[in-house]
Design a protein around this motif. Structure first.
Motif, PDB file in Angstrom:
ATOM      1  N   GLY A  67      -5.775   8.272 -15.893  1.00  0.00           N
ATOM      2  CA  GLY A  67      -5.490   6.965 -15.323  1.00  0.00           C
ATOM      3  C   GLY A  67      -4.271   7.001 -14.434  1.00  0.00           C
ATOM      4  O   GLY A  67      -3.861   8.045 -13.934  1.00  0.00           O
ATOM      5  N   VAL A  68      -3.656   5.847 -14.255  1.00  0.00           N
ATOM      6  CA  VAL A  68      -2.545   5.705 -13.319  1.00  0.00           C
ATOM      7  C   VAL A  68      -1.219   6.027 -13.995  1.00  0.00           C
ATOM      8  O   VAL A  68      -1.014   5.735 -15.176  1.00  0.00           O
ATOM      9  N   MET A  69      -0.344   6.688 -13.240  1.00  0.00           N
ATOM     10  CA  MET A  69       1.037   6.930 -13.661  1.00  0.00           C
ATOM     11  C   MET A  69       1.915   6.310 -12.586  1.00  0.00           C
ATOM     12  O   MET A  69       1.960   6.805 -11.453  1.00  0.00           O
ATOM     13  N   PHE A  70       2.558   5.192 -12.913  1.00  0.00           N
ATOM     14  CA  PHE A  70       3.323   4.427 -11.940  1.00  0.00           C
ATOM     15  C   PHE A  70       4.582   5.153 -11.519  1.00  0.00           C
ATOM     16  O   PHE A  70       5.309   5.699 -12.339  1.00  0.00           O
ATOM     17  N   ARG A  71       4.850   5.135 -10.216  1.00  0.00           N
ATOM     18  CA  ARG A  71       6.060   5.721  -9.655  1.00  0.00           C
ATOM     19  C   ARG A  71       6.929   4.647  -9.009  1.00  0.00           C
ATOM     20  O   ARG A  71       8.013   4.929  -8.568  1.00  0.00           O
ATOM     21  N   GLU A  72       6.435   3.431  -8.919  1.00  0.00           N
ATOM     22  CA  GLU A  72       7.169   2.296  -8.356  1.00  0.00           C
ATOM     23  C   GLU A  72       7.111   1.165  -9.351  1.00  0.00           C
ATOM     24  O   GLU A  72       6.067   0.856  -9.892  1.00  0.00           O
ATOM     25  N   GLY A  73       8.200   0.485  -9.546  1.00  0.00           N
ATOM     26  CA  GLY A  73       8.243  -0.719 -10.392  1.00  0.00           C
ATOM     27  C   GLY A  73       7.848  -0.439 -11.755  1.00  0.00           C
ATOM     28  O   GLY A  73       7.583  -1.078 -12.629  1.00  0.00           O
TER      29      GLY A  73
ATOM     30  N   PRO B  50       0.809  -1.227   0.000  1.00  0.00           N
ATOM     31  CA  PRO B  50       0.000   0.000   0.000  1.00  0.00           C
ATOM     32  C   PRO B  50       0.842   1.277   0.000  1.00  0.00           C
ATOM     33  O   PRO B  50       0.496   2.251  -0.672  1.00  0.00           O
ATOM     34  N   ALA B  51       1.964   1.266   0.708  1.00  0.00           N
ATOM     35  CA  ALA B  51       2.830   2.455   0.726  1.00  0.00           C
ATOM     36  C   ALA B  51       3.440   2.700  -0.650  1.00  0.00           C
ATOM     37  O   ALA B  51       3.517   3.848  -1.107  1.00  0.00           O
ATOM     38  N   ARG B  52       3.858   1.632  -1.300  1.00  0.00           N
ATOM     39  CA  ARG B  52       4.444   1.779  -2.631  1.00  0.00           C
ATOM     40  C   ARG B  52       3.394   2.219  -3.647  1.00  0.00           C
ATOM     41  O   ARG B  52       3.665   3.060  -4.510  1.00  0.00           O
ATOM     42  N   LEU B  53       2.186   1.648  -3.563  1.00  0.00           N
ATOM     43  CA  LEU B  53       1.119   2.058  -4.475  1.00  0.00           C
ATOM     44  C   LEU B  53       0.720   3.506  -4.233  1.00  0.00           C
ATOM     45  O   LEU B  53       0.304   4.210  -5.149  1.00  0.00           O
ATOM     46  N   GLY B  54       0.850   3.958  -2.994  1.00  0.00           N
ATOM     47  CA  GLY B  54       0.519   5.337  -2.651  1.00  0.00           C
ATOM     48  C   GLY B  54       1.405   6.358  -3.335  1.00  0.00           C
ATOM     49  O   GLY B  54       1.070   7.540  -3.399  1.00  0.00           O
TER      50      GLY B  54
END
Length: 98
Positions: free
Chosen positions: A92-98, A10-14
């Motif tokens: 939509g989503v913009m990934f900041r992890e992985g 959850p922290a990484r998705l945050g």
């Protein structure tokens, strides 16, 4: 071990950024199929972002703003249960992890 693996999921998705197109969901559940067959329960169980939830009347609520656009729901949905498309450009989503 690198920083990549540190922190809870959850922290990484945050750390991700979500550009939400309010009022224009990219996910639609056929509520008649969900209620009649219980097929929506699968969406609730498999979605890693917890986008879907089952209401007491058997309908499936969708929190599309949290969608990771991973396609898991599309892979397991019963025929006719789900209408899904990618959000409009720059949404939509913009990934900041992985």
């Amino acid at each position: 071990m690198s920083d990549f693996f540190e922190g809870s999921v959850p922290a990484r998705l945050g750390k991700n950024v979500y550009e939400v197109d309010e009022g224009n969901s990219h996910i639609e559940v056929n509520q008649e199929i969900a209620k009649a067959t219980g097929a929506g329960k699968v969406l609730v169980k498999v979605c890693p972002a917890h986008v879907y939830s089952e209401e007491p009347d058997g309908t499936i609520s969708v929190e599309f703003a949290a969608c990771l656009e991973c396609g898991t729901c599309r892979a397991v949905a019963a025929p006719g249960l789900l209408k899904w498309h990618y959000p409009e450009g720059s949404m939509g989503v913009m990934f900041r992890e992985g």
